[in-house]
Design a protein around this motif. Structure first.
Motif, short mmCIF file in Angstrom:
data_model
loop_
_atom_site.label_atom_id
_atom_site.label_comp_id
_atom_site.label_asym_id
_atom_site.label_seq_id
_atom_site.Cartn_x
_atom_site.Cartn_y
_atom_site.Cartn_z
N SER A 1 0.82 -1.22 0.00
CA SER A 1 0.00 0.00 0.00
C SER A 1 0.86 1.27 0.00
CB SER A 1 -0.94 0.00 1.20
OG SER A 1 -0.18 -0.03 2.39
N LYS A 2 2.10 1.13 -0.42
CA LYS A 2 2.99 2.29 -0.48
C LYS A 2 3.52 2.41 -1.90
CE LYS A 2 4.44 1.70 4.27
NZ LYS A 2 5.51 1.27 5.17
N GLY A 3 3.95 3.61 -2.24
CA GLY A 3 4.56 3.82 -3.54
C GLY A 3 3.95 4.99 -4.26
N ILE A 4 4.63 5.40 -5.33
CA ILE A 4 4.18 6.49 -6.19
C ILE A 4 3.77 5.86 -7.52
CG2 ILE A 4 4.84 8.67 -7.29
CD1 ILE A 4 5.02 8.84 -4.26
N LEU A 5 2.53 6.13 -7.94
CA LEU A 5 1.98 5.48 -9.13
C LEU A 5 1.26 6.48 -10.02
CD1 LEU A 5 0.26 2.47 -7.32
CD2 LEU A 5 2.48 2.42 -8.45
N ASP A 6 1.17 6.13 -11.31
CA ASP A 6 0.29 6.88 -12.20
C ASP A 6 -1.11 6.27 -12.09
OD1 ASP A 6 0.37 4.50 -13.68
OD2 ASP A 6 1.59 5.35 -15.30
N ALA A 7 -2.08 6.81 -12.82
CA ALA A 7 -3.46 6.34 -12.71
C ALA A 7 -3.60 4.87 -13.07
CB ALA A 7 -4.37 7.20 -13.60
N LYS A 8 -2.89 4.42 -14.10
CA LYS A 8 -2.98 3.00 -14.50
C LYS A 8 -2.37 2.12 -13.41
CE LYS A 8 -2.02 -0.25 -18.14
NZ LYS A 8 -1.47 -0.52 -19.44
N GLY A 9 -1.26 2.54 -12.84
CA GLY A 9 -0.64 1.79 -11.75
C GLY A 9 -1.56 1.69 -10.55
N PHE A 10 -2.26 2.79 -10.24
CA PHE A 10 -3.20 2.78 -9.12
C PHE A 10 -4.35 1.84 -9.41
CE2 PHE A 10 -6.94 4.52 -6.88
CZ PHE A 10 -6.54 4.21 -5.59
N SER A 11 -4.83 1.84 -10.65
CA SER A 11 -5.91 0.93 -11.05
C SER A 11 -5.47 -0.52 -10.85
CB SER A 11 -6.29 1.18 -12.51
OG SER A 11 -7.30 0.29 -12.90
N ASN A 12 -4.25 -0.85 -11.24
CA ASN A 12 -3.73 -2.21 -11.04
C ASN A 12 -3.60 -2.53 -9.56
OD1 ASN A 12 -3.58 -2.70 -13.79
ND2 ASN A 12 -1.46 -1.99 -13.94
N CYS A 13 -3.20 -1.55 -8.78
CA CYS A 13 -3.08 -1.71 -7.32
C CYS A 13 -4.45 -2.04 -6.72
CB CYS A 13 -2.49 -0.45 -6.72
SG CYS A 13 -2.25 -0.49 -4.94
N LEU A 14 -5.49 -1.34 -7.15
CA LEU A 14 -6.85 -1.61 -6.67
C LEU A 14 -7.30 -3.02 -7.01
CD1 LEU A 14 -8.94 1.63 -7.41
CD2 LEU A 14 -8.21 0.76 -5.18
N LYS A 15 -7.00 -3.46 -8.23
CA LYS A 15 -7.37 -4.82 -8.65
C LYS A 15 -6.69 -5.87 -7.79
CE LYS A 15 -8.30 -3.47 -13.38
NZ LYS A 15 -7.75 -3.35 -14.74
N LYS A 16 -5.42 -5.66 -7.47
CA LYS A 16 -4.69 -6.60 -6.62
C LYS A 16 -5.28 -6.61 -5.21
CE LYS A 16 -0.27 -6.32 -9.01
NZ LYS A 16 1.12 -5.82 -8.93
N TYR A 17 -5.63 -5.43 -4.72
CA TYR A 17 -6.21 -5.32 -3.38
C TYR A 17 -7.54 -6.07 -3.31
CZ TYR A 17 -7.75 -3.14 0.99
OH TYR A 17 -8.19 -2.92 2.28
#
Length: 190
Positions: A15-31
């Motif tokens: 739940s840490k890091g600097i991401l662009d919108a696509k990276g955040f979208s991928n992060c949400l999917k993993k979560y």
């Protein structure tokens, strides 16, 4: 009658890091697909509360896995299958496509604030999510009437709105432990 609203344990995902919108979208999917960190366990106070209770859970893996961990760590907990409700699933986040990188915490804050004011592209609206929480509160009251004690393994925001709905119906908070953190819980009675 008593109802215990439990927030799931700590998920495995980062739940840490600097991401662009696509990276955040991928992060949400993993979560959304994440189970619980093997080092994350419920406190003894929660394990005592789940004894002889009927157990229900959201359908999301982090909530189901939390319910299974709690049951496994309590020798006297009811070993029946966990009743699953999609209506207990967390209130979703939209994902705004901003042209820069942000910390995950900032993405979460921006998207949740936008959702509260009406932006809900591709996710359930705030108004509909509150209605779902209210309907789920009614369902949980019905389960409490049948089983006397019900433990709900769910999510922070959805549990908060279910609690508000129960309080409007005259339920009282008797125990609250660990604030809004992982494995936090609130016990309500009627």
């Amino acid at each position: 009658m008593e109802l215990i609203l439990v927030r799931h344990g700590k998920p495995i995902t980062e739940s840490k890091g600097i991401l662009d919108a696509k990276g955040f979208s991928n992060c949400l999917k993993k979560y959304e697909c994440s189970e619980i960190d093997p080092k994350s366990f419920p406190c003894n106070a929660l394990l005592v509360l789940i004894e002889n209770s009927y157990i229900v859970s959201s359908e999301l893996p982090r909530a189901l896995h939390s319910a299974n961990i709690a049951i496994r760590n309590n020798a006297t907990a009811d070993k029946k299958s966990i009743q699953r409700f999609s209506s207990l699933n967390e209130m979703q986040l939209p994902n705004v496509n901003l042209p820069f990188k942000l910390a995950i915490s900032m993405w979460l804050t921006i998207n949740r604030l936008l959702w509260f004011v009406g932006f809900s592209r591709n996710v359930e609206s705030y108004r509909c999510a509150k209605q779902r929480a209210d309907q789920m509160a009614k369902e949980l009251i019905s389960l409490c009437e049948q089983h006397k004690s019900v433990v709900v393994f769910g999510h922070g925001l959805m549990n908060c709105y279910i609690k508000k709905s129960l309080i409007k119906r005259g339920w009282k908070t008797t125990i609250k432990l660990n604030g809004a953190g992982y494995w936090s819980f609130t016990k309500l009675t009627s």
